[in-house]
Enzyme design. Sequence first.
Site, PDB file in Angstrom:
ATOM      1  N   LYS A  17       0.834  -1.223   0.000  1.00 12.32           N
ATOM      2  CA  LYS A  17       0.000   0.000   0.000  1.00 12.32           C
ATOM      3  C   LYS A  17       0.861   1.264   0.000  1.00 12.32           C
ATOM      4  CE  LYS A  17       1.048   0.935   4.489  1.00 12.32           C
ATOM      5  NZ  LYS A  17       1.894   2.063   4.906  1.00 12.32           N
ATOM      6  N   ASP A 145      -2.240  -2.129   9.949  1.00 11.16           N
ATOM      7  CA  ASP A 145      -2.356  -2.092   8.486  1.00 11.16           C
ATOM      8  C   ASP A 145      -2.922  -3.388   7.897  1.00 11.16           C
ATOM      9  OD1 ASP A 145      -1.233   0.404   8.539  1.00 11.16           O
ATOM     10  OD2 ASP A 145       0.746  -0.222   7.794  1.00 11.16           O
TER      11      ASP A 145
END
Length: 310
Positions: A17, A145
Amino acid sequence: MSVAAFPGSVHVRAPGKINVYLGVGDRHEDGYHALATVFQAVSLYEDVYATDSDEFTLSVSGVEDVDSVPMDDRNLAMRAAKMLAAATGFEGGVHLELRKSVPVAGGMGGGSADAAAALVACDALWGTAVPPHRLHELAARLGADVPFALHGGTAVGTGRGDQLNPALARGRFDWVLVTSDEGLSTPAIYARLDAHRSESGALADDPPMSLEVPIPVLQALRAGDPHSLAACMFNDLEVSALLERPSLDDVIAEGLHAGALSGIVSGSGPTVAFLCETPESAQYVQSELQDAGRAALHVHGPVPGARIIA
Ligand code: ATP
């Protein structure tokens, strides 16, 4: 006993990401900081193969600094598999093979992607059929995350970054990533930010910060407009990443000089993400940076989260 839906072996792919926007608030007592972030999953993937085994074992290959990946229970993929087994009462084991492409300690959530992929792979291999909301809970326990790596796409993260709301993003965004040989420690970067803020008096006497993703960021994503997005990309951790690794300033300058619309340190760094106007301009920026001796990759987003590969 439930019957495994995928006997033998399961291959799951999960994305790294970029934090298109990352606002960091105060440090909480549990050590975590309050965040307001926008994640975008990009086409740089971790491949996890889960194979039937009586024991829990692990092998890792791919990225150059593979030696820095822990091979014991500190490995997030291994922790994910054991947590799923404990949560479901599964009594066997698994061999996990991680083929990593996301740089280690690069600020792109590679370990989190491995954990998300391991959850999905083991759930399929063992036939435990854990419902999505329960997988999300396990993911959040593994790391802030990890839920995003399960979901993918583009999403707003609040709380520790683990409370997710999908963000509308039209079309595709082209990014050039410049990776570094040596990673940065996420806890060290947050500690540097705290020190920097207390030295400069920031936040000390202020009322609690309103941590919200600015509307222009969400509008730019919704419009699929890289120019507007480039104008409002932001990362509160960039100042500490640059203090820790001043040479990143040169990387950002080189990417902008090559024609990128904007450059930002991704998460806690040291990967730098450049947003480009089109796929063609990204190819040009990538080749210019490579000619300058940088490790540059052209990726795009958004892409889906952890998925079984047939
Ligand atoms: P963070 O998610 O903390 O921002 P990051 O994206 O910068 O981290 P990662 O590659 O996820 O970087 O790894 C951070 C640290 O987590 C590594 O230095 C390593 O010690 C540990 N780690 C645990 N499991 C893994 C894994 N499967 N792959 C890579 N690192 C892992």
